[in-house]
Design an enzyme around this catalytic site. Structure first.
Site, PDB file in Angstrom:
ATOM      1  N   LYS A   1       0.848  -1.204   0.000  1.00  0.00           N
ATOM      2  CA  LYS A   1       0.000   0.000   0.000  1.00  0.00           C
ATOM      3  C   LYS A   1       0.879   1.248   0.000  1.00  0.00           C
ATOM      4  O   LYS A   1       0.645   2.186  -0.756  1.00  0.00           O
ATOM      5  CB  LYS A   1      -0.931  -0.009   1.227  1.00  0.00           C
ATOM      6  CG  LYS A   1      -2.045  -1.043   1.112  1.00  0.00           C
ATOM      7  CD  LYS A   1      -2.812  -1.237   2.412  1.00  0.00           C
ATOM      8  CE  LYS A   1      -3.783  -2.402   2.291  1.00  0.00           C
ATOM      9  NZ  LYS A   1      -4.446  -2.752   3.551  1.00  0.00           N
TER      10      LYS A   1
ATOM     11  N   ASP B   1     -10.445   3.377   4.541  1.00  0.00           N
ATOM     12  CA  ASP B   1     -10.797   1.960   4.434  1.00  0.00           C
ATOM     13  C   ASP B   1     -12.320   1.784   4.416  1.00  0.00           C
ATOM     14  O   ASP B   1     -12.826   0.705   4.103  1.00  0.00           O
ATOM     15  CB  ASP B   1     -10.230   1.185   5.638  1.00  0.00           C
ATOM     16  CG  ASP B   1      -9.034   0.336   5.243  1.00  0.00           C
ATOM     17  OD1 ASP B   1      -8.874   0.035   4.048  1.00  0.00           O
ATOM     18  OD2 ASP B   1      -8.257  -0.032   6.152  1.00  0.00           O
TER      19      ASP B   1
ATOM     20  N   GLN C   1      -4.105  -1.385   9.846  1.00  0.00           N
ATOM     21  CA  GLN C   1      -4.066  -2.723   9.240  1.00  0.00           C
ATOM     22  C   GLN C   1      -4.634  -3.774  10.202  1.00  0.00           C
ATOM     23  O   GLN C   1      -4.237  -3.842  11.368  1.00  0.00           O
ATOM     24  CB  GLN C   1      -2.610  -3.072   8.863  1.00  0.00           C
ATOM     25  CG  GLN C   1      -2.447  -4.393   8.147  1.00  0.00           C
ATOM     26  CD  GLN C   1      -3.099  -4.418   6.751  1.00  0.00           C
ATOM     27  OE1 GLN C   1      -3.050  -3.432   6.008  1.00  0.00           O
ATOM     28  NE2 GLN C   1      -3.715  -5.528   6.408  1.00  0.00           N
TER      29      GLN C   1
END
Ligand code: NDP
Length: 292
Positions: free
Chosen positions: A52, A119, A96
């Site tokens: 990412k 997200d 994460q």
């Protein structure tokens, strides 16, 4: 059969973003900045986060990787999140998952400022998504929608079966495929581990989207001839022919079903790269929202 080539489409999206970033720069506007927090040193999670961050560099974004030791307490992580919420330089950030067991994931996701929640996991964004209001769509379902769009896959009136109901993939995917939009307007069935006769339900799907994490579970008999198949699953399975000792497998038995479908995503190179591309798109949206 045609491949839904997520890798190729993600490269196109990255190129588009690179050009948009260059335009922002030339106008003296802020370059998007994505931050990522990872707690602990789980190998797979480290790999995902690293890719990412690398993708941010590719498109000209600023990025910050915050690596915290696995002993980090919930309070320390919440403190970090508080700082990111306050930091004007950071447009969007991700935490994460999974987090170590001693940290309450729900509490952490709730602490993220929903305006920086690229997200799309915060309840504010999930609620907005359900109501069709402006929001950050969760990256994986958003990536799948974009893939369907770029291949002009017809979705209206189609029978769509989503296998899996997780909060990050299956549940939002089902909602998005039945919304009154394109891609969408499908008749959606969401199945899960308690569903009876999954084989029959799957075999009636015009569009089959699978996100369960059970390698090769979807076999030939479960796929309607001519179906569009999207395989989200990605699991490491042992493979002695590989130097690493493993290979990545999807939830769909690609070899078995490829001949009878119209479109299918490969694993790897399908949904994975699209997820990262969506995260970059969301971060771009985040910085643009600050312009107004
Ligand atoms: P979760 O484990 O959170 O959810 C799995 C879902 O599958 C659950 O709803 C579960 O049902 C259902 N399920 C499990 N076994 C069966 C079964 N035998 N029959 C029917 N349904 C079943 O997984 P995620 O949604 O987070 O991820 C799924 C897969 O997708 C994983 O392989 C993951 O690595 C991958 N993934 C890939 C991404 C990418 O970018 N390529 C992004 C995110 C995930 P129940 O709710 O009843 O337990």
């Amino acid at each position: 059969m045609q491949l839904l080539d997520g890798l190729l489409v993600s490269k196109t999206i990255k190129q588009e973003l690179t050009e948009k970033v260059a335009i922002r720069k030339s106008l003296g506007k802020k370059v998007p900045h994505l931050a990522a927090i990872i707690v602990g040193n789980d190998g797979a999670s480290m790999t995902y986060v690293a890719s990412k961050v690398k993708s941010c560099e590719e498109v000209g974004y600023d990025s910050t990787l915050i690596q915290l030791p696995s002993e980090t307490t919930e309070a320390e992580l919440l403190q970090k999140i508080h700082h990111l919420n306050q930091d004007d330089a950071v447009d969007g950030y991700i935490v994460q998952l999974p987090l170590p067991k001693h940290i309450n994931e729900h509490k952490v996701l709730m602490a993220v400022d929903y305006r920086k929640d690229v997200d799309g996991f915060h309840p504010e964004n999930v609620g907005r998504m359900a109501l069709g209001l402006p929001c950050f769509l969760p990256a994986t379902p958003a990536g799948i929608l974009e893939l369907l769009k770029r291949y002009n896959i017809e979705t209206e009136g189609k029978n769509c079966v989503v296998v899996g109901r997780s909060h990050i993939v299956g549940m939002p995917m089902g909602l998005l495929m039945q919304r009154n939009d394109y891609p969408g307007n499908a008749t959606v069935t969401v199945v899960h581990s308690k569903t009876k006769d999954i084989e029959k339900i799957c075999s009636q799907a015009d569009i089959l989207i699978v996100a369960i994490g059970k390698p090769l579970m979807i076999t030939k008999e479960m796929v309607k001839p001519g179906a569009v198949v999207v395989d989200v699953g990605i699991t490491r399975i042992e493979d002695s022919t590989k130097n690493s000792g493993f290979r990545l497998a999807g939830d769909v038995d690609f070899q078995q079903v490829a001949d009878q479908v119209s479109f299918i995503t490969p694993v790897p190179g399908g949904v994975g790269p699209m997820t990262i591309a969506s995260l970059l798109v969301n971060t771009f949206i985040a910085v643009e929202r600050k312009d107004v």
